[in-house]
Design a protein around this motif. Structure first.
Motif, PDB file in Angstrom:
ATOM      1  N   ILE A 151       0.849  -1.198   0.000  1.00  0.00           N
ATOM      2  CA  ILE A 151       0.000   0.000   0.000  1.00  0.00           C
ATOM      3  C   ILE A 151       0.881   1.244   0.000  1.00  0.00           C
ATOM      4  CG2 ILE A 151      -1.668   1.343   1.358  1.00  0.00           C
ATOM      5  CD1 ILE A 151      -3.049  -1.217   2.104  1.00  0.00           C
ATOM      6  N   ASN A 152       2.029   1.162   0.665  1.00  0.00           N
ATOM      7  CA  ASN A 152       2.971   2.269   0.642  1.00  0.00           C
ATOM      8  C   ASN A 152       3.551   2.449  -0.759  1.00  0.00           C
ATOM      9  OD1 ASN A 152       5.666   3.794   1.772  1.00  0.00           O
ATOM     10  ND2 ASN A 152       3.979   3.852   3.235  1.00  0.00           N
ATOM     11  N   LEU A 153       3.769   1.343  -1.470  1.00  0.00           N
ATOM     12  CA  LEU A 153       4.227   1.422  -2.859  1.00  0.00           C
ATOM     13  C   LEU A 153       3.160   2.058  -3.740  1.00  0.00           C
ATOM     14  CD1 LEU A 153       6.228   0.756  -5.142  1.00  0.00           C
ATOM     15  CD2 LEU A 153       5.158  -1.514  -5.289  1.00  0.00           C
ATOM     16  N   PHE A 154       1.906   1.676  -3.513  1.00  0.00           N
ATOM     17  CA  PHE A 154       0.808   2.296  -4.246  1.00  0.00           C
ATOM     18  C   PHE A 154       0.798   3.806  -4.026  1.00  0.00           C
ATOM     19  CE2 PHE A 154      -3.547   3.950  -4.280  1.00  0.00           C
ATOM     20  CZ  PHE A 154      -3.990   3.555  -5.528  1.00  0.00           C
ATOM     21  N   SER A 155       1.012   4.227  -2.786  1.00  0.00           N
ATOM     22  CA  SER A 155       1.036   5.655  -2.475  1.00  0.00           C
ATOM     23  C   SER A 155       2.212   6.345  -3.163  1.00  0.00           C
ATOM     24  CB  SER A 155       1.106   5.857  -0.959  1.00  0.00           C
ATOM     25  OG  SER A 155      -0.011   5.271  -0.314  1.00  0.00           O
ATOM     26  N   TYR A 156       3.350   5.670  -3.218  1.00  0.00           N
ATOM     27  CA  TYR A 156       4.495   6.226  -3.952  1.00  0.00           C
ATOM     28  C   TYR A 156       4.124   6.427  -5.422  1.00  0.00           C
ATOM     29  CZ  TYR A 156       8.941   6.482  -6.419  1.00  0.00           C
ATOM     30  OH  TYR A 156       9.961   6.888  -7.245  1.00  0.00           O
ATOM     31  N   ASN A 157       3.491   5.425  -6.000  1.00  0.00           N
ATOM     32  CA  ASN A 157       3.145   5.489  -7.422  1.00  0.00           C
ATOM     33  C   ASN A 157       2.110   6.570  -7.717  1.00  0.00           C
ATOM     34  OD1 ASN A 157       4.873   3.397  -8.043  1.00  0.00           O
ATOM     35  ND2 ASN A 157       3.278   1.829  -8.158  1.00  0.00           N
ATOM     36  N   MET A 158       1.101   6.707  -6.847  1.00  0.00           N
ATOM     37  CA  MET A 158      -0.075   7.479  -7.201  1.00  0.00           C
ATOM     38  C   MET A 158      -0.038   8.935  -6.747  1.00  0.00           C
ATOM     39  SD  MET A 158      -1.635   5.468  -9.082  1.00  0.00           S
ATOM     40  CE  MET A 158      -2.863   6.716  -9.415  1.00  0.00           C
ATOM     41  N   PHE A 159       0.687   9.233  -5.692  1.00  0.00           N
ATOM     42  CA  PHE A 159       0.784  10.619  -5.262  1.00  0.00           C
ATOM     43  C   PHE A 159       2.056  11.249  -5.823  1.00  0.00           C
ATOM     44  CE2 PHE A 159      -1.828   8.869  -1.625  1.00  0.00           C
ATOM     45  CZ  PHE A 159      -3.016   9.461  -2.038  1.00  0.00           C
ATOM     46  N   LEU A 160       2.144  12.549  -5.711  1.00  0.00           N
ATOM     47  CA  LEU A 160       3.341  13.249  -6.172  1.00  0.00           C
ATOM     48  C   LEU A 160       4.438  13.131  -5.122  1.00  0.00           C
ATOM     49  CD1 LEU A 160       1.265  16.117  -7.618  1.00  0.00           C
ATOM     50  CD2 LEU A 160       2.999  14.934  -8.970  1.00  0.00           C
ATOM     51  N   ARG A 161       5.674  13.092  -5.579  1.00  0.00           N
ATOM     52  CA  ARG A 161       6.801  12.722  -4.730  1.00  0.00           C
ATOM     53  C   ARG A 161       7.672  13.941  -4.405  1.00  0.00           C
ATOM     54  NH1 ARG A 161       4.911   9.016  -8.058  1.00  0.00           N
ATOM     55  NH2 ARG A 161       5.715  10.055  -9.908  1.00  0.00           N
ATOM     56  N   PRO A 162       7.784  14.318  -3.119  1.00  0.00           N
ATOM     57  CA  PRO A 162       8.610  15.458  -2.740  1.00  0.00           C
ATOM     58  C   PRO A 162      10.095  15.185  -2.998  1.00  0.00           C
ATOM     59  CG  PRO A 162       7.165  14.775  -0.935  1.00  0.00           C
ATOM     60  CD  PRO A 162       7.134  13.689  -1.958  1.00  0.00           C
ATOM     61  N   THR A 163      10.842  16.239  -3.243  1.00  0.00           N
ATOM     62  CA  THR A 163      12.289  16.113  -3.364  1.00  0.00           C
ATOM     63  C   THR A 163      12.904  15.951  -1.972  1.00  0.00           C
ATOM     64  OG1 THR A 163      12.675  18.486  -3.167  1.00  0.00           O
ATOM     65  CG2 THR A 163      12.259  17.619  -5.385  1.00  0.00           C
ATOM     66  N   GLU A 164      14.197  15.600  -1.931  1.00  0.00           N
ATOM     67  CA  GLU A 164      14.882  15.450  -0.654  1.00  0.00           C
ATOM     68  C   GLU A 164      14.871  16.763   0.118  1.00  0.00           C
ATOM     69  OE1 GLU A 164      19.155  13.767   1.064  1.00  0.00           O
ATOM     70  OE2 GLU A 164      18.774  13.865  -1.094  1.00  0.00           O
ATOM     71  N   GLU A 165      15.048  17.866  -0.576  1.00  0.00           N
ATOM     72  CA  GLU A 165      15.039  19.172   0.072  1.00  0.00           C
ATOM     73  C   GLU A 165      13.657  19.490   0.628  1.00  0.00           C
ATOM     74  OE1 GLU A 165      18.378  18.659  -2.412  1.00  0.00           O
ATOM     75  OE2 GLU A 165      16.251  18.598  -2.975  1.00  0.00           O
ATOM     76  N   GLU A 166      12.619  19.152  -0.115  1.00  0.00           N
ATOM     77  CA  GLU A 166      11.257  19.410   0.353  1.00  0.00           C
ATOM     78  C   GLU A 166      10.917  18.574   1.582  1.00  0.00           C
ATOM     79  OE1 GLU A 166       8.963  20.659  -3.776  1.00  0.00           O
ATOM     80  OE2 GLU A 166       9.317  18.536  -3.353  1.00  0.00           O
TER      81      GLU A 166
END
Length: 534
Positions: free
Chosen positions: A135-150
């Motif tokens: 489910i965490n992988l699904f969230s990675y795939n489906m939501f937008l991904r912050p940068t390391e700085e963000e």
């Protein structure tokens, strides 16, 4: 896109009611999440390296078990109906404590920070806390991904708790049964218990945005896909599940903005998501190459079956569910638009899978007809998709997304109408369903014909052909279209028995009229005048 492994300040979990967590996995990469899933025995890899899992008891959304907390914030703003079901705030606290107690006892939990809305002006920061790495992988795939700085300064606005293995006591928790998805706008929290269907996570945030953006930001939230041509010309594709939103927007000649959820501002279109969630049933490389080729390492397949003795997916096997799915990041599509922004649309397509074979494969709508069709949100299910369905069954879902719309459909329709008029947007109705008769007699419209019709519209080739008016529904049907036999353009001409077509057409028109009665008091006379004539 890899995400750096960052230590999560566990003390933050205490602030949201999670009082113990010995093993918190924060912001893991897709590779790590896949390995965790394999380690736990909850998934396998297919022949292309994609992770294949089963979501358990629930293989689709459970709309009767989705609740919105009824409080002084929502009582007079939410349109309470069979999709927006109220629940007392006391049950929210009970369910939240049960979920946090459950997660605290889990040997491991997974936490991810992500966001929704590609337009930074409307960005919504989200924290997902769950007990399943997939489910965490699904969230990675489906939501937008912050940068390391963000991530260093990330502050979540909304929190999603997901506990599929927790079964609720309905009597104690105020629910219908042992599963529930509960949204609290006051506490900016989504609680998901008793279901492993990943779509509950994404649709929970979609419902949140459908409440916030139209009311607070004057942005029209839409259940549609979007793509853009080389010259910046943008098109929207509205439609219910199975009508072709994802398939038809994945055009190799155009940039894909997104396949499911978008906002329309005063100056652009933007994707809510960072990935695609495509249906897999019947998937072939020939018909849908972009989706087919996105099924690779990092993609998550749900409830699909292998060919016997192999790890190769049998996409025609619906023995678990017809709702087989794959999620993958948007950049798995070779022609994805980065960032996921587009211009004000020039063309809008309403997609319907008309299993009655009544609607023309392509037609042009006036703004009033467009509003009528938008509020109606028509498609039809075919026999076999639900127990007891032995013939086509009409489905009307307001604004092509009623289960995810907390506000009255009239609000979204009013906003769409204003934008169509202001920008002189052309609206087209596309029937991806049956021709030559209803399901069981006629046949499905060829995908190649549908693609040819949409291409002709997008290339401006449908301005000059002559049109004829449908006698019942009033839409304008072209007499010719490049790449499409003229005999299929008028549905009545494709039926062996024209009188049988007339009978079925009037029957469908009466269903439209009956469905629209619930909205009639809240729409203009011009929209009412766009109703079918029986």
């Amino acid at each position: 896109m890899s995400v750096p492994t960052i230590m999560f300040p566990v003390d933050q979990l205490v602030n949201i009611g999670l009082h113990a967590a010995d093993n918190v996995h924060y912001q893991l990469s897709p590779e790590e999440l896949v390995q965790d899933t394999l380690r736990l025995g909850e998934g396998v890899l297919n022949d292309t390296g994609a992770l294949v899992i089963r979501t358990g008891e629930f293989t689709g959304r459970s709309p009767k078990d989705k609740f919105i907390v009824k409080d002084d914030l929502t009582t007079n703003t939410v349109h309470w109906n069979e999709f927006n079901i109220g629940i007392d705030e006391k049950y929210f606290f009970i369910i939240k404590k049960k979920i946090t107690d459950h997660l605290a006892k889990c040997p491991e939990i997974w936490v991810r920070d992500a966001y929704a809305c590609a337009d930074s002006r409307y960005r919504l920061n989200i924290r997902i806390i769950n007990e399943k790495p997939w489910i965490n992988l699904f969230s990675y795939n489906m939501f937008l991904r912050p940068t390391e700085e963000e991530l260093e300064t990330f502050k979540p606005e909304w929190t999603i708790f997901s506990a599929p293995d927790l079964l609720l006591d309905p009597a104690e928790c105020g629910t219908r049964q042992h599963n529930a998805a509960v949204i609290s706008f006051r506490h900016k929290t989504i609680l998901i218990a008793g279901t492993g269907y990943t779509g509950e996570t994404k649709k929970g945030i979609f419902s949140v945005l459908n409440y916030i953006l139209p009311q607070e930001r004057n942005v029209l939230s839409m259940h549609c896909s979007a793509n853009m041509g080389r010259d910046g010309e943008t098109a929207l594709f509205f439609g219910l599940s199975g009508t072709g939103k994802t398939t038809l927007s994945a055009d190799p000649k155009r940039k894909l903005i997104g396949d499911d959820e978008h906002g329309w501002t005063d100056d652009n279109i933007f994707n809510f998501e960072g990935g695609c969630y495509a249906k897999c049933i019947g998937l072939t490389e020939e018909k849908e190459p972009e989706i087919y080729n996105a099924i690779r390492q990092g993609a998550l397949l749900e409830n699909t079956m292998f060919f016997d003795g192999t790890n190769r997916i049998n996409f025609d096997d619906g023995s678990i569910t017809e709702n087989t799915r794959v999620s993958y990041p948007l950049d798995f599509i070779s022609n994805a638009q980065e960032p996921s922004l587009g211009n004000i649309p020039t063309n809008v397509f309403f997609l319907t899978c008309d299993a009655y074979g009544v609607f023309p494969p392509l037609s042009k709508l006036t703004t009033e007809q467009a509003m009528y069709q938008f509020i109606s949100g028509y498609t039809a299910k075919v026999a076999g998709t639900e127990a007891g369905v032995t013939e086509p069954k009409s489905t009307f879902s307001a604004c092509f997304g009623a289960p995810f719309l907390p506000l009255h459909p009239g609000k979204y329709a009013e906003m769409l109408g204003e934008k169509l008029r202001k920008h002189n947007v052309k609206v087209w109705l596309v029937n991806t369903g049956w021709t030559g008769g209803p399901y069981g007699i006629g046949h499905r419209m060829k995908l190649s014909y549908t693609r040819a019709m949409i291409t002709a519209v997008l290339e401006g080739k449908m301005e000059t052909p002559k049109y004829e008016t449908h006698p019942v529904f009033g839409m304008e049907m072209p007499l010719e279209c490049p790449g499409v036999p003229s005999e299929v353009l008028n549905p009545r001409n494709t039926w062996p028995d024209s009188s049988a077509y007339d009978y079925k057409c009037k029957a469908l028109a009466n269903q439209f009229l009956a469905n629209f009665e619930k909205y009639a008091s809240g729409v203009s006379a011009e929209i009412l005048a766009a109703a079918p004539k029986v």
